[in-house]
Design a protein around this motif. Structure first.
Motif, short mmCIF file in Angstrom:
data_model
loop_
_atom_site.label_atom_id
_atom_site.label_comp_id
_atom_site.label_asym_id
_atom_site.label_seq_id
_atom_site.Cartn_x
_atom_site.Cartn_y
_atom_site.Cartn_z
N GLU A 8 -8.12 6.76 8.07
CA GLU A 8 -9.50 6.57 8.47
C GLU A 8 -10.44 7.60 7.84
O GLU A 8 -11.60 7.71 8.23
CB GLU A 8 -9.61 6.61 9.99
CG GLU A 8 -8.81 5.51 10.67
CD GLU A 8 -8.96 5.55 12.18
OE1 GLU A 8 -9.75 6.37 12.68
OE2 GLU A 8 -8.27 4.76 12.86
N ASP A 61 -14.26 -1.89 -1.84
CA ASP A 61 -14.08 -3.02 -0.92
C ASP A 61 -13.02 -2.77 0.15
O ASP A 61 -12.63 -3.69 0.86
CB ASP A 61 -13.72 -4.28 -1.71
CG ASP A 61 -12.43 -4.11 -2.50
OD1 ASP A 61 -12.02 -2.95 -2.72
OD2 ASP A 61 -11.83 -5.13 -2.90
N GLU A 62 -12.57 -1.52 0.27
CA GLU A 62 -11.53 -1.20 1.24
C GLU A 62 -12.11 -0.46 2.44
O GLU A 62 -13.02 0.36 2.30
CB GLU A 62 -10.42 -0.36 0.58
CG GLU A 62 -9.63 -1.13 -0.47
CD GLU A 62 -8.59 -0.28 -1.17
OE1 GLU A 62 -7.70 -0.87 -1.83
OE2 GLU A 62 -8.66 0.97 -1.07
N LYS A 63 -11.54 -0.73 3.60
CA LYS A 63 -12.01 -0.11 4.84
C LYS A 63 -11.05 0.96 5.36
O LYS A 63 -11.24 1.47 6.46
CB LYS A 63 -12.22 -1.19 5.90
CG LYS A 63 -13.29 -2.21 5.52
CD LYS A 63 -13.48 -3.25 6.62
CE LYS A 63 -14.56 -4.26 6.22
NZ LYS A 63 -14.77 -5.29 7.27
N ALA A 64 -10.01 1.24 4.60
CA ALA A 64 -9.04 2.26 5.00
C ALA A 64 -8.51 2.96 3.76
O ALA A 64 -8.55 2.42 2.64
CB ALA A 64 -7.88 1.63 5.78
N TRP A 101 0.85 -1.19 0.00
CA TRP A 101 0.00 0.00 0.00
C TRP A 101 0.88 1.24 0.00
O TRP A 101 2.03 1.19 0.45
CB TRP A 101 -0.89 0.02 1.24
CG TRP A 101 -2.09 -0.89 1.16
CD1 TRP A 101 -2.12 -2.17 0.68
CD2 TRP A 101 -3.41 -0.58 1.56
NE1 TRP A 101 -3.37 -2.69 0.76
CE2 TRP A 101 -4.21 -1.73 1.31
CE3 TRP A 101 -4.02 0.54 2.12
CZ2 TRP A 101 -5.56 -1.78 1.59
CZ3 TRP A 101 -5.39 0.49 2.41
CH2 TRP A 101 -6.15 -0.66 2.14
N PRO A 143 -12.81 8.53 5.08
CA PRO A 143 -13.55 7.84 4.01
C PRO A 143 -13.49 8.54 2.67
O PRO A 143 -13.77 7.92 1.63
CB PRO A 143 -14.99 7.80 4.57
CG PRO A 143 -15.07 8.92 5.54
CD PRO A 143 -13.70 9.03 6.15
N HIS A 160 -4.27 3.13 0.02
CA HIS A 160 -3.77 2.01 -0.78
C HIS A 160 -3.10 2.52 -2.05
O HIS A 160 -1.94 2.21 -2.31
CB HIS A 160 -4.92 1.06 -1.13
CG HIS A 160 -4.47 -0.18 -1.84
ND1 HIS A 160 -5.32 -1.23 -2.14
CD2 HIS A 160 -3.25 -0.56 -2.33
CE1 HIS A 160 -4.65 -2.19 -2.75
NE2 HIS A 160 -3.40 -1.79 -2.89
N GLN A 184 -10.72 5.72 -1.27
CA GLN A 184 -10.87 4.29 -0.95
C GLN A 184 -11.62 3.58 -2.07
O GLN A 184 -12.61 4.09 -2.60
CB GLN A 184 -11.63 4.12 0.36
CG GLN A 184 -10.90 4.64 1.59
CD GLN A 184 -11.68 4.38 2.87
OE1 GLN A 184 -12.49 3.48 2.93
NE2 GLN A 184 -11.43 5.18 3.90
#
Length: 816
Positions: A709, A718-721, A564, A711, A724, A715
């Motif tokens: 964190e 399908d990513e939560k952070a 990432w 949003p 990347h 992102q």
């Protein structure tokens, strides 16, 4: 005796200097000339119990960029912007002097009458006699203030004469110093970063001007052609200057072992068993005092033609760097220019390692070296059939033997002590002996921290002669091959000597801290400060920059190994290394960005985001490799270079896409596609914007840690952070106040919308922006978009970037 110019300083200059040296409250600095020397003064409150340090350069440029540190003495580590030869210390009770002893700092000595100090609770004034500089008539001085009682005795940095330096704990990087100039003073930075960021264009003369389209794998010179020194003509040089470069690096100009026969000028072809490629490896040097006859229109006048190239470059406002390959030479090394300085002629071949031996010798009696003699090279199989691609096509017979090493063998350049080097080794070269026993890694036969009295080895002296020779011919700097495989103490000694001949000579080190073959510093102090990191050791020895392989590799990992962009923060070096790192997205050792099998097969479009990200990180030099600017893919088999996604450095070849820019030696890009022209224009725009103050001389602040964190931070569904595919950071120049936000989308196809980058309170403090400020944003590299926001909004909701297309860098200047 103080030189006259040190005693005569115009009052107006002193007044402006005093203002320029003002420091954040509560300390202020001033500098004055006195008959006794240069007086540095700091005023404020609470000075009685604080310690003032002043580091001073010496005329011979010897010293250290890392000052000594000891509990209750020097305190936390300080990195200097020049090599200091003396450090003056004024504490609450005593004054001390420390001097660089050649390989290490000597013990603290009471000052006696060496320098004068006046102290009170509100003022400390220290007078530095010019004699401490070694009688150079020019002083470099950096002064800084510490509380040595803080941090458990390791000290707290409080202030410096460097106006950009803020207080803090831990490692302190001082970037600016005071230098006497004529009748006054001026603040300077290491590497002259006020004037220009070093931007290097690397090219192989073998390839640069060669427009021969034959490209026969393993082809000979008469078949595939070869570039010449004269191909880098006025038009080509002006084009590179206009593009934004400050230096050119013609790679592989030194005479190398080759299969091409120049017997007519006394330079016959080499044994094919000693060659990698028909043209030969540029790093198997055959004569350190000569250049390759391949590149001359008249091979007999090759040195004159190379000097003409240097003159043309200088006339165009460009400096010239050449390779310096200190670790190894070709097995066939034999100088015809300076035979008196040949390596190994006077070696004691019965000794594996000796002080004045230039090579490490394999002895018949020692069993660890394997079967032998004779030396057996990995170019033929057990039946004597050629296995090397070069031996298969060169008509001269191959037998895997080299006559001079039938009785006395030498250690291979890759530090392989064997009578039978393997095909993966640097078998075409032999390792030079600098007095370090690389196998046991305990014996040092040269002056170092624990034994400064040892004599200078013969190899050191010969290498200094080589550098002096090329400096005399007008070369401005050196790219040092595998610098980490040579003792740092050698670099301390040699770079100091080179800088006495030409103070601004440029040294950049190809070095890799992860290489087990690295030679660590022998000075316990440097070893403790650097933690064994060879990059610290080399920069401390005087290198202007070191390779940044760690960041390059991590960016590539994002495309090929699931990393990432957030991972970049984990490989960022400490500031001393970070700011001096040479950054590149291609070079002759690395794969092409546009190669089909590399960088996830994206093609030339991956170049802009990757290169922009790397080039903008720090104030260090940047380098672009010839062909990168037009998307050269390096596809196919070239010869010894195989199909490895690299443009071969071993073979006679030409670059199919690059020749479109050469355009029959017009160097105007007349045959490039519109996409290639746009790519080249992008690199030109990038080179110019990274020369802006924020990148040239500014500081760095990473933003990914504050946006993981968030949003709205690009992102994928399908990513939560966040973090990347997007990396962002700030750059700010403390002198001009120039500010930039850099945001790079590395994703190959996804366009992120409604992107916002949060600037936390620490970032606003870094930018020196008030919480109520109105901010203007303008993209300086992309579509030149403009927008506005407030400090309150960007710290809570984020900077409203909006749409961020795939493979796009945004360089956004911030103003109030």
């Amino acid at each position: 005796m103080i030189p006259r110019f040190l005693r005569i300083t115009p009052p107006v200059l002193l007044a402006s200097l005093s203002c320029a040296l003002s420091s954040p409250s509560p300390f202020e600095w001033s500098v004055n000339n006195t008959p006794a020397g240069l007086m540095v003064e700091v005023s404020g409150t609470g000075l009685k119990d604080l310690t003032l340090f002043v580091a001073v350069s010496r005329a011979d440029n010897s010293g250290s960029m890392i000052v000594p540190f000891e509990k209750q003495k020097e305190g936390s580590t300080v990195f200097l912007p020049f090599k200091a030869g003396a450090i003056l210390e004024s504490g609450a009770d005593n004054n001390f002097l420390r001097v660089w002893g050649g390989t290490r700092w000597d013990e603290r000595l009471p000052s006696e009458q060496r320098f004068a100090v006046s102290r009170s609770d509100s003022r400390i004034a220290m007078t530095i006699p010019e004699a401490l500089s070694g009688g150079s008539g020019q002083l470099k001085v950096i002064a800084y203030l510490k509380n040595l009682e803080a941090n458990g005795g390791w000290g707290e940095f409080l202030a410096s004469i460097d106006p950009s330096q803020t207080s803090g704990d831990g490692d302190i990087v001082l970037r600016k110093f005071l230098q006497t100039e004529g009748s006054g003073f001026a603040l300077q930075s290491r590497g002259n970063t006020e004037h220009a960021k070093t931007r290097i264009y690397q090219y192989l003369p073998r390839l640069f001007g060669n427009t021969n389209e034959t490209r026969k794998p393993n082809g000979f010179l008469e078949e595939n052609g070869v570039g010449k020194f004269e191909d880098m003509n006025e038009a080509a040089l002006q084009s590179l200057k206009d593009m934004g470069f400050t230096h050119i690096w013609p790679t592989g100009v030194l005479q190398q072992a080759t299969a091409t026969d120049y017997s007519s000028i006394g330079e016959p072809a080499d044994d094919p068993d000693l060659l990698k490629g028909i043209a030969g490896s540029p790093y198997a040097i055959k004569d350190y005092f000569d250049v390759s006859p391949d590149y001359a229109v008249d091979p007999a006048k090759r040195l004159e033609e190379f000097q003409s190239l240097i003159s043309r470059a200088h006339a165009a406002g460009l400096q010239v760097i050449i390779d310096f390959v200190p670790n190894h030479v070709a097995r066939s090394y034999q100088s015809t220019v300076r035979p008196d300085l040949n390596f190994g002629d006077k070696d004691d071949r019965s000794q594996y390692m000796a002080l004045n031996n230039n090579f490490y010798w394999l002895t018949r009696e020692a069993k660890p070296f394997g079967k032998g003699p004779p030396l057996r090279l990995p170019t033929v199989d057990a039946e004597g059939r050629p296995t090397s691609p070069t031996c298969k096509v060169v008509k001269a017979p191959s037998d895997g033997l080299f006559a001079p090493e039938t009785e006395h063998g030498r250690v291979t350049g890759s530090s392989l002590a064997s009578w039978e080097p393997d095909s993966g080794s640097w078998y075409e070269t032999v390792k030079l002996n600098y007095g370090f026993e690389f196998a046991g890694r305990e014996i040092r036969l040269y002056p170092h921290g624990n034994q400064p009295e040892l004599p200078i080895p013969d190899t050191w002296k010969k290498m200094d002669e080589i550098i002096a020779y090329w400096q005399e011919l007008g070369v401005d700097g050196f790219r040092v091959d595998m610098a980490h495989m040579v003792p740092p103490e050698f670099w301390h000694w040699m770079i100091a000597r080179a800088k006495t001949r030409k103070p601004d000579v440029f040294f950049m080190a190809e070095a890799y801290d992860t290489d087990p073959g690295k030679v660590p510093a022998g000075d316990p102090l440097v070893a403790e400060v650097g933690g064994g990191n060879v990059m610290f050791d080399l920069l401390n020895a005087g290198f202007d920059s070191v390779y940044d392989d760690a960041t390059y590799n991590k960016v590539k990992d994002i495309y090929e190994r699931g990393a990432w962009a957030n991972d970049l923060d984990k490989v960022m070096a400490r500031p001393f290394v970070f700011d001096q790192s040479l950054r590149y997205a291609e070079n002759h050792d690395e794969v092409r960005l546009a190669a089909k099998a590399q960088w996830d097969g994206i093609g030339m479009q991956v170049g802009p985001p990757v290169t922009a990200l790397l080039f903008a990180l720090s104030r260090g030099p940047v380098m672009l490799y010839s062909g990168q600017e037009v998307g050269e893919p390096a596809d196919g088999i070239e010869g010894f270079g195989e199909d490895d996604s690299r443009t071969s450095i071993f073979d006679y070849w030409s670059m199919p896409e690059f020749t479109k820019w050469v355009n029959d030696k017009k160097f105007d890009g007349g045959k490039l596609s519109d996409q290639q022209k746009a790519l080249r224009q992008f690199y030109s725009d990038l080179l110019h914007v990274v020369n802006e103050p924020a990148f040239r001389n500014g500081d760095f602040f990473a933003l990914n840690p504050s946006n993981m964190e968030n949003p709205a931070y690009a992102q994928l569904p399908d990513e939560k952070a966040g973090g990347h595919w997007v990396y962002s950071f700030l750059r700010r120049d403390p002198d001009s106040g120039q500010k930039f936000l850099v945001v790079v989308n590395l994703h190959r196809s996804h366009a992120f919308s409604d992107v916002r980058v949060i600037l936390p309170p620490e970032a606003l403090e870094f930018l020196e922006v008030s919480k109520s400020a109105n901010l203007n944003f303008e993209d300086r590299l992309g579509p030149k978009a403009k927008f506005q926001s407030t400090a309150q909004e960007v710290s809570t909701k984020g900077v409203p970037i909006g749409s961020l297309p795939p493979l796009t860098p945004r360089f956004i200047e911030i103003t109030e």
